[in-house]
Design a protein around this motif. Structure first.
Motif, PDB file in Angstrom:
ATOM      1  N   GLY A  84      55.490   9.445 162.255  1.00 51.26           N
ATOM      2  CA  GLY A  84      55.381   8.789 160.958  1.00 51.26           C
ATOM      3  C   GLY A  84      54.074   9.052 160.242  1.00 51.26           C
ATOM      4  N   HIS A  85      52.957   8.947 160.939  1.00 48.90           N
ATOM      5  CA  HIS A  85      51.651   9.022 160.277  1.00 48.90           C
ATOM      6  C   HIS A  85      50.676   9.762 161.182  1.00 48.90           C
ATOM      7  CE1 HIS A  85      48.454   7.555 157.584  1.00 48.90           C
ATOM      8  NE2 HIS A  85      47.729   7.503 158.679  1.00 48.90           N
ATOM      9  N   LEU A  86      50.278  10.949 160.753  1.00 54.39           N
ATOM     10  CA  LEU A  86      49.322  11.715 161.552  1.00 54.39           C
ATOM     11  C   LEU A  86      48.522  12.652 160.655  1.00 54.39           C
ATOM     12  CD1 LEU A  86      48.136  12.788 164.249  1.00 54.39           C
ATOM     13  CD2 LEU A  86      50.054  14.343 164.377  1.00 54.39           C
ATOM     14  N   HIS A  87      47.216  12.563 160.786  1.00 54.53           N
ATOM     15  CA  HIS A  87      46.355  13.522 160.104  1.00 54.53           C
ATOM     16  C   HIS A  87      45.078  13.624 160.892  1.00 54.53           C
ATOM     17  CE1 HIS A  87      43.984  10.127 158.661  1.00 54.53           C
ATOM     18  NE2 HIS A  87      45.158   9.537 158.493  1.00 54.53           N
ATOM     19  N   PHE A  88      44.349  14.718 160.683  1.00 56.13           N
ATOM     20  CA  PHE A  88      43.104  14.914 161.412  1.00 56.13           C
ATOM     21  C   PHE A  88      41.995  14.051 160.795  1.00 56.13           C
ATOM     22  CE2 PHE A  88      45.277  17.979 163.668  1.00 56.13           C
ATOM     23  CZ  PHE A  88      44.489  18.422 164.709  1.00 56.13           C
ATOM     24  N   GLU A  90      38.990  10.801 161.307  1.00 53.49           N
ATOM     25  CA  GLU A  90      39.012   9.429 161.801  1.00 53.49           C
ATOM     26  C   GLU A  90      40.149   8.637 161.145  1.00 53.49           C
ATOM     27  OE1 GLU A  90      35.221   7.565 161.628  1.00 53.49           O
ATOM     28  OE2 GLU A  90      35.890   5.863 162.827  1.00 53.49           O
ATOM     29  N   GLU A  91      40.888   7.900 161.952  1.00 46.71           N
ATOM     30  CA  GLU A  91      42.007   7.097 161.436  1.00 46.71           C
ATOM     31  C   GLU A  91      41.477   5.814 160.825  1.00 46.71           C
ATOM     32  OE1 GLU A  91      44.779   6.391 159.851  1.00 46.71           O
ATOM     33  OE2 GLU A  91      45.608   7.797 161.303  1.00 46.71           O
ATOM     34  N   THR A  92      41.756   5.625 159.541  1.00 53.36           N
ATOM     35  CA  THR A  92      41.262   4.428 158.860  1.00 53.36           C
ATOM     36  C   THR A  92      42.405   3.598 158.276  1.00 53.36           C
ATOM     37  OG1 THR A  92      40.916   5.853 156.956  1.00 53.36           O
ATOM     38  CG2 THR A  92      38.970   5.309 158.237  1.00 53.36           C
ATOM     39  N   HIS A  93      43.638   4.097 158.355  1.00 50.86           N
ATOM     40  CA  HIS A  93      44.783   3.392 157.755  1.00 50.86           C
ATOM     41  C   HIS A  93      45.450   2.517 158.804  1.00 50.86           C
ATOM     42  CE1 HIS A  93      44.409   7.535 156.046  1.00 50.86           C
ATOM     43  NE2 HIS A  93      44.084   6.777 155.012  1.00 50.86           N
ATOM     44  N   GLN A  94      44.772   1.408 159.086  1.00 50.21           N
ATOM     45  CA  GLN A  94      45.239   0.577 160.183  1.00 50.21           C
ATOM     46  C   GLN A  94      46.660   0.060 159.955  1.00 50.21           C
ATOM     47  OE1 GLN A  94      42.630  -2.630 161.230  1.00 50.21           O
ATOM     48  NE2 GLN A  94      43.198  -2.447 163.365  1.00 50.21           N
TER      49      GLN A  94
HETATM   50 ZN   LIG Z   1      45.680   7.547 158.582  1.00 48.32          ZN
END
Ligand SMILES: [Zn+2]
Ligand SMILES: [Zn+2]
Length: 243
Positions: A84-88, A90-94
């Motif tokens: 569903g949600h993956l990008h390189f 730091e993950e900030t879209h909690q």
């Molecule tokens: Zn994200």
């Protein structure tokens, strides 16, 4: 063989290191990741167009187009179709990551990607050490940001820091499994290597142009997109040094 395993260990360690940096909250190291992603994108794309595609056409001819497309599509499928949600970065879209299975599917997508990273290094090394080292550099450059990505996904999913390290270690192991997988193929002939190169070319195009460059373009730092050209120059310098 020892050399291949050593390169695999180095790539795996860089991945683990990326995870540890996130957990320790080292902000300045996290900032370097953007430049590393940009360098890696330029390097990867130059590697695809100057080495992987020409070599695969030399070995298997026009059919290499099919394997390039398969490599590209397989990564698209595992990273962004079933995930569903993956990008390189730091993950900030909690809010995205706390959805059920969002974190797990993203980590699984990255693990499959990491497996192909390892496989690309070892299959290239077996055919031509010079190209193998170039593939290794291309992978190594984005391994630290990759470890950082997976660990931050885990943290965004509200998991304990220990799990973030486990996730980075899991990707490190997946990379290493990709490295050793090649030893299980009994006949590594020109045909196999040509197909492996074409497949890696497709996969690397996906990672460079569709995973990394969009992240770089989203950055507010306008120097980062320029660093992509630095990656291409780094590729050129590396080929000169390896000759
Ligand atoms: Zn994200
Ligand atoms: Zn990777």
């Amino acid at each position: 063989m020892l050399k291949i395993i050593l390169l695999g260990l180095l790539a795996s360690l860089a991945e683990l290191f990326g995870g540890i940096v996130v957990v320790r909250g080292k902000k300045w190291l996290g900032k370097i990741q953007e430049y590393l992603l940009a360098l890696s994108a330029g390097f990867l794309l130059a590697l695809v167009f100057f080495e992987l595609i020409p070599e695969s056409i030399k070995s298997v001819g026009a059919i290499s187009s099919l394997y390039i497309l398969i490599g590209f599509s397989l990564l698209h499928f595992f990273e962004h179709t079933i995930v569903g949600h993956l990008h390189f970065g730091e993950e900030t879209h909690q809010h995205e990551i706390v959805k059920p299975f969002a974190g797990i599917s993203a980590v699984t997508g990255l693990a499959i990607h990491a497996f192909f990273d390892g496989l690309s290094i070892s299959s290239a090394m077996l055919f031509n050490e010079q190209i193998g080292i170039l593939v290794f550099i291309a992978v190594l450059l984005h391994k630290f940001p990759e470890g950082l990505t997976v660990a931050s996904i885990t943290l965004a999913a509200n998991r304990p820091t220990q799990h973030a390290i486990f996730a980075a270690a899991g990707l490190a192991i997946a990379t290493f499994l990709g490295i050793v997988a090649v030893f299980f193929f009994s006949n590594i002939n020109e045909n196999f290597v040509g197909i492996a190169f074409a497949f890696s070319a497709g996969a690397a195009t996906y990672v460079g142009a569709s995973d990394l460059i969009p992240e770089i373009n989203r950055s507010h730092n306008r120097v980062t997109p320029l660093v992509v050209f630095g990656g291409m120059i780094l590729f050129y310098v590396s080929t000169l040094l390896l000759k």
